[in-house]
Design a protein around this motif. Structure first.
Motif, PDB file in Angstrom:
ATOM      1  N   GLY A 138      -8.179  51.549  60.995  1.00  0.00           N
ATOM      2  CA  GLY A 138      -9.289  51.033  61.881  1.00  0.00           C
ATOM      3  C   GLY A 138      -8.815  51.715  63.199  1.00  0.00           C
ATOM      4  N   GLY A 152     -29.142  54.418  58.965  1.00  0.00           N
ATOM      5  CA  GLY A 152     -28.047  54.761  59.136  1.00  0.00           C
ATOM      6  C   GLY A 152     -26.495  54.434  58.869  1.00  0.00           C
ATOM      7  N   VAL A 160     -23.358  52.680  56.881  1.00  0.00           N
ATOM      8  CA  VAL A 160     -22.986  52.697  55.030  1.00  0.00           C
ATOM      9  C   VAL A 160     -21.980  50.919  55.385  1.00  0.00           C
ATOM     10  N   HIS A 161     -20.760  50.762  56.896  1.00  0.00           N
ATOM     11  CA  HIS A 161     -20.140  49.382  56.225  1.00  0.00           C
ATOM     12  C   HIS A 161     -20.847  48.137  55.591  1.00  0.00           C
ATOM     13  N   ASP A 162     -20.064  47.659  55.062  1.00  0.00           N
ATOM     14  CA  ASP A 162     -20.708  46.226  53.853  1.00  0.00           C
ATOM     15  C   ASP A 162     -19.752  45.712  54.285  1.00  0.00           C
ATOM     16  N   GLY A 174     -17.590  43.549  56.282  1.00  0.00           N
ATOM     17  CA  GLY A 174     -18.302  42.751  56.542  1.00  0.00           C
ATOM     18  C   GLY A 174     -19.743  41.544  56.539  1.00  0.00           C
ATOM     19  N   SER A 208     -26.643  44.003  60.212  1.00  0.00           N
ATOM     20  CA  SER A 208     -24.727  44.108  60.732  1.00  0.00           C
ATOM     21  C   SER A 208     -25.080  45.743  60.693  1.00  0.00           C
ATOM     22  N   LEU A 240     -21.800  48.949  62.255  1.00  0.00           N
ATOM     23  CA  LEU A 240     -20.361  49.063  62.826  1.00  0.00           C
ATOM     24  C   LEU A 240     -19.930  49.597  64.171  1.00  0.00           C
ATOM     25  N   VAL A 254     -21.887  52.783  67.390  1.00  0.00           N
ATOM     26  CA  VAL A 254     -22.886  52.491  68.616  1.00  0.00           C
ATOM     27  C   VAL A 254     -24.045  53.026  68.181  1.00  0.00           C
ATOM     28  N   ALA A 308     -17.419  35.950  60.622  1.00  0.00           N
ATOM     29  CA  ALA A 308     -18.506  35.450  59.277  1.00  0.00           C
ATOM     30  C   ALA A 308     -18.865  33.904  59.730  1.00  0.00           C
TER      31      ALA A 308
HETATM   32 CO1  B1M Z   1     -16.203  54.453  59.436  1.00  0.00          CO
HETATM   33  N1  B1M Z   1     -15.776  53.117  61.251  1.00  0.00           N
HETATM   34  N2  B1M Z   1     -17.267  55.842  59.698  1.00  0.00           N
HETATM   35  N3  B1M Z   1     -16.317  54.173  57.743  1.00  0.00           N
HETATM   36  N4  B1M Z   1     -15.247  52.421  59.833  1.00  0.00           N
HETATM   37  C1  B1M Z   1     -15.804  52.853  62.429  1.00  0.00           C
HETATM   38  C2  B1M Z   1     -16.790  51.102  62.225  1.00  0.00           C
HETATM   39  C3  B1M Z   1     -14.954  53.117  63.492  1.00  0.00           C
HETATM   40  C4  B1M Z   1     -14.839  52.218  64.598  1.00  0.00           C
HETATM   41  C5  B1M Z   1     -13.863  54.064  62.957  1.00  0.00           C
HETATM   42  C6  B1M Z   1     -12.908  54.414  64.147  1.00  0.00           C
HETATM   43  O1  B1M Z   1     -13.244  54.870  65.043  1.00  0.00           O
HETATM   44  N5  B1M Z   1     -11.716  53.323  64.680  1.00  0.00           N
HETATM   45  C7  B1M Z   1     -16.004  54.515  63.818  1.00  0.00           C
HETATM   46  C8  B1M Z   1     -17.394  53.800  64.672  1.00  0.00           C
HETATM   47  C9  B1M Z   1     -17.259  54.587  66.205  1.00  0.00           C
HETATM   48  C10 B1M Z   1     -18.793  54.439  67.331  1.00  0.00           C
HETATM   49  O2  B1M Z   1     -19.203  54.385  66.317  1.00  0.00           O
HETATM   50  N6  B1M Z   1     -18.615  54.265  68.506  1.00  0.00           N
HETATM   51  C11 B1M Z   1     -16.221  54.828  62.440  1.00  0.00           C
HETATM   52  C12 B1M Z   1     -16.898  56.017  62.320  1.00  0.00           C
HETATM   53  C13 B1M Z   1     -17.132  57.401  62.603  1.00  0.00           C
HETATM   54  C14 B1M Z   1     -16.889  56.021  60.911  1.00  0.00           C
HETATM   55  C15 B1M Z   1     -17.806  57.923  59.979  1.00  0.00           C
HETATM   56  C16 B1M Z   1     -18.978  57.793  60.813  1.00  0.00           C
HETATM   57  C17 B1M Z   1     -17.140  58.913  59.763  1.00  0.00           C
HETATM   58  C18 B1M Z   1     -17.370  59.836  59.157  1.00  0.00           C
HETATM   59  O3  B1M Z   1     -17.921  59.865  58.775  1.00  0.00           O
HETATM   60  N7  B1M Z   1     -16.566  60.790  60.140  1.00  0.00           N
HETATM   61  C19 B1M Z   1     -18.417  57.060  58.973  1.00  0.00           C
HETATM   62  C20 B1M Z   1     -19.686  56.592  59.263  1.00  0.00           C
HETATM   63  C21 B1M Z   1     -21.041  56.277  57.747  1.00  0.00           C
HETATM   64  C22 B1M Z   1     -21.850  56.196  58.416  1.00  0.00           C
HETATM   65  O4  B1M Z   1     -22.305  54.793  58.647  1.00  0.00           O
HETATM   66  N8  B1M Z   1     -23.228  56.944  57.976  1.00  0.00           N
HETATM   67  C23 B1M Z   1     -17.322  56.078  58.279  1.00  0.00           C
HETATM   68  C24 B1M Z   1     -17.165  55.559  56.568  1.00  0.00           C
HETATM   69  C25 B1M Z   1     -16.683  54.755  56.657  1.00  0.00           C
HETATM   70  C26 B1M Z   1     -15.899  54.452  55.701  1.00  0.00           C
HETATM   71  C27 B1M Z   1     -17.213  54.725  53.997  1.00  0.00           C
HETATM   72  C28 B1M Z   1     -15.144  55.236  55.010  1.00  0.00           C
HETATM   73  C29 B1M Z   1     -15.699  53.155  55.824  1.00  0.00           C
HETATM   74  C30 B1M Z   1     -16.962  51.626  54.960  1.00  0.00           C
HETATM   75  C31 B1M Z   1     -16.610  51.327  54.026  1.00  0.00           C
HETATM   76  C32 B1M Z   1     -17.592  50.558  53.842  1.00  0.00           C
HETATM   77  O5  B1M Z   1     -18.055  49.468  54.610  1.00  0.00           O
HETATM   78  N9  B1M Z   1     -18.159  49.830  51.937  1.00  0.00           N
HETATM   79  C33 B1M Z   1     -15.256  52.650  56.735  1.00  0.00           C
HETATM   80  C34 B1M Z   1     -14.337  51.787  57.230  1.00  0.00           C
HETATM   81  C35 B1M Z   1     -13.505  50.962  56.732  1.00  0.00           C
HETATM   82  C36 B1M Z   1     -13.958  51.691  58.752  1.00  0.00           C
HETATM   83  C37 B1M Z   1     -13.256  50.904  59.242  1.00  0.00           C
HETATM   84  C38 B1M Z   1     -12.285  51.186  59.612  1.00  0.00           C
HETATM   85  C39 B1M Z   1     -13.789  49.111  58.921  1.00  0.00           C
HETATM   86  C40 B1M Z   1     -14.715  48.887  59.158  1.00  0.00           C
HETATM   87  C41 B1M Z   1     -14.112  47.946  57.761  1.00  0.00           C
HETATM   88  O6  B1M Z   1     -14.531  47.438  57.346  1.00  0.00           O
HETATM   89  N10 B1M Z   1     -13.689  46.116  59.011  1.00  0.00           N
HETATM   90  C42 B1M Z   1     -14.087  50.470  61.197  1.00  0.00           C
HETATM   91  C43 B1M Z   1     -12.985  50.298  61.831  1.00  0.00           C
HETATM   92  C44 B1M Z   1     -13.683  49.309  62.880  1.00  0.00           C
HETATM   93  O7  B1M Z   1     -14.100  48.391  62.614  1.00  0.00           O
HETATM   94  N11 B1M Z   1     -12.770  48.997  64.142  1.00  0.00           N
HETATM   95  C45 B1M Z   1     -15.088  52.128  61.168  1.00  0.00           C
HETATM   96  C46 B1M Z   1     -13.358  44.819  58.274  1.00  0.00           C
HETATM   97  C47 B1M Z   1     -14.728  44.491  57.953  1.00  0.00           C
HETATM   98  C48 B1M Z   1     -14.545  42.536  57.950  1.00  0.00           C
HETATM   99  O8  B1M Z   1     -14.730  44.036  59.732  1.00  0.00           O
HETATM  100  O9  B1M Z   1     -17.429  45.141  59.391  1.00  0.00           O
HETATM  101  O10 B1M Z   1     -16.373  44.739  61.970  1.00  0.00           O
HETATM  102  P1  B1M Z   1     -16.701  43.879  60.097  1.00  0.00           P
HETATM  103  O11 B1M Z   1     -16.887  42.941  59.881  1.00  0.00           O
HETATM  104  C49 B1M Z   1     -15.967  41.490  60.911  1.00  0.00           C
HETATM  105  C50 B1M Z   1     -17.576  41.029  62.491  1.00  0.00           C
HETATM  106  O12 B1M Z   1     -17.938  42.715  62.787  1.00  0.00           O
HETATM  107  C51 B1M Z   1     -18.911  40.242  61.453  1.00  0.00           C
HETATM  108  O13 B1M Z   1     -17.708  39.304  60.916  1.00  0.00           O
HETATM  109  C52 B1M Z   1     -17.301  40.438  60.071  1.00  0.00           C
HETATM  110  C53 B1M Z   1     -15.567  39.417  60.255  1.00  0.00           C
HETATM  111  O14 B1M Z   1     -16.107  37.497  59.410  1.00  0.00           O
HETATM  112  N12 B1M Z   1     -19.785  40.570  61.395  1.00  0.00           N
HETATM  113  C54 B1M Z   1     -20.742  40.032  61.516  1.00  0.00           C
HETATM  114  C55 B1M Z   1     -19.489  41.711  60.456  1.00  0.00           C
HETATM  115  N13 B1M Z   1     -21.253  41.452  59.925  1.00  0.00           N
HETATM  116  C56 B1M Z   1     -22.034  40.641  61.059  1.00  0.00           C
HETATM  117  C57 B1M Z   1     -23.129  40.142  60.566  1.00  0.00           C
HETATM  118  C58 B1M Z   1     -23.439  38.774  61.294  1.00  0.00           C
HETATM  119  C59 B1M Z   1     -21.828  37.929  61.154  1.00  0.00           C
HETATM  120  C60 B1M Z   1     -21.170  38.799  61.368  1.00  0.00           C
HETATM  121  O15 B1M Z   1     -24.500  38.121  61.144  1.00  0.00           O
HETATM  122  C61 B1M Z   1     -25.127  39.285  60.332  1.00  0.00           C
END
Ligand code: B1M
Length: 215
Positions: A48, A97, A99-101, A103, A145, A147, A149, A203
């Motif tokens: 990230g 909108g 795709v992040h899944d 978490g 869920s 991710l 903004v 989680a």
């Molecule tokens: Co994306 N992405 N991504 N991405 N991606 C982020 C979120 C981002 C912060 C990266 C960055 O810029 N540093 C940024 C968002 C910026 C913003 O909105 N301001 C971003 C972006 C910009 C994008 C795209 C727009 C990029 C592009 O196309 N130019 C695009 C968006 C597509 C779309 O959604 N329409 C995109 C695409 C992708 C991939 C497909 C390449 C991939 C996702 C693959 C997948 O999920 N199948 C991806 C990834 C991997 C990330 C980062 C690097 C990692 C996310 C992740 O899986 N983390 C991410 C960076 C970051 O998050 N800082 C980023 C690990 C995961 C376990 O954490 O999901 O937070 P998380 O879950 C945590 C908690 O949040 C919580 O529990 C988990 C831990 O126990 N939690 C819940 C989550 N959901 C919950 C629900 C609950 C309870 C807890 O109850 C219902």
């Protein structure tokens, strides 16, 4: 590299070859959930940061995400579980909108391994699909869920839609995802939603909230 650093590195580099061998060795040292929390998620955090600062391109982020998913899928059968179900039913979706899944799917694993039934309807789910599935499966709570903004705004819209359909009292809502903050959910959204809305930072907090809701 030592084993646990190598595992973290695998996520950052998207290196899948030999993953299972390392995970087997890691499971000899600590339980699967600790491997996820302490090592694999540390790797995703680096991804990230690299992506956010322009040092990593999207296809490589995708590769890292795939290795992360493969690792979690490999570890999952080895987790301690009470998968009897019956403690309550949670619907899970990533909002429209988005795709992040990874978490969301971790929440699914942790909650369903602790005695709940989970209906996980996947990514990019509009509110209509979420509410239809909630009705169909007669869930006790809805978890959303997201991710991005913009997903935080969608969540707000979804809660308003639930208010206007008069079903807020029926469904407590759990929200999670990296772009949310506790104060946004527990103050701003809580002021809006006519039912119960809670923030889960990870989680495990999602599981604890379910425990509280269902007790
Ligand atoms: Co994306 N992405 N991504 N991405 N991606 C982020 C979120 C981002 C912060 C990266 C960055 O810029 N540093 C940024 C968002 C910026 C913003 O909105 N301001 C971003 C972006 C910009 C994008 C795209 C727009 C990029 C592009 O196309 N130019 C695009 C968006 C597509 C779309 O959604 N329409 C995109 C695409 C992708 C991939 C497909 C390449 C991939 C996702 C693959 C997948 O999920 N199948 C991806 C990834 C991997 C990330 C980062 C690097 C990692 C996310 C992740 O899986 N983390 C991410 C960076 C970051 O998050 N800082 C980023 C690990 C995961 C376990 O954490 O999901 O937070 P998380 O879950 C945590 C908690 O949040 C919580 O529990 C988990 C831990 O126990 N939690 C819940 C989550 N959901 C919950 C629900 C609950 C309870 C807890 O109850 C219902």
């Amino acid at each position: 590299l030592p084993l646990f650093e190598r595992l973290e590195r695998r996520i950052v580099d998207g290196e899948r070859n030999g993953l299972e061998v390392d995970l087997d060795a890691a499971m000899g040292e600590k339980p699967p959930l600790r491997i996820i929390n302490e090592n694999l998620l540390a790797g995703m955090k680096v991804v990230g940061e690299l992506f956010g600062s322009g040092q990593m391109q999207l296809p490589f982020v995708l590769q890292s995400a795939e290795v992360m998913k493969a690792a979690v899928a490999y570890l999952e059968p080895h987790m301690e579980k009470d998968d009897s179900g019956g403690k309550g039913k949670l619907l899970l979706a990533t909002v429209k909108g988005d795709v992040h899944d990874i978490g969301k799917n971790l929440v699914d694993i942790i909650v369903s391994n602790n005695g709940y039934d989970v209906v996980n309807i996947g990514i990019k789910q509009p509110i209509n699909a979420i509410l239809e599935a909630a009705e169909e499966h007669k869930v006790d709570a809805i978890g959303m869920s997201g991710l991005l903004v913009k997903s935080t705004v969608i969540m707000k819209d979804n809660l308003e839609e639930m208010n206007s359909r008069g079903i807020a009292e029926k469904y407590p809502v759990l929200l999670g995802g990296a772009a949310l903050t506790r104060s946004y959910v527990e103050h701003d959204l809580d002021d809006i939603y006519q039912g119960d809305v809670r923030y889960a930072k990870d989680a495990f907090e999602g599981l604890h909230l379910m425990d509280r809701l269902m007790s």
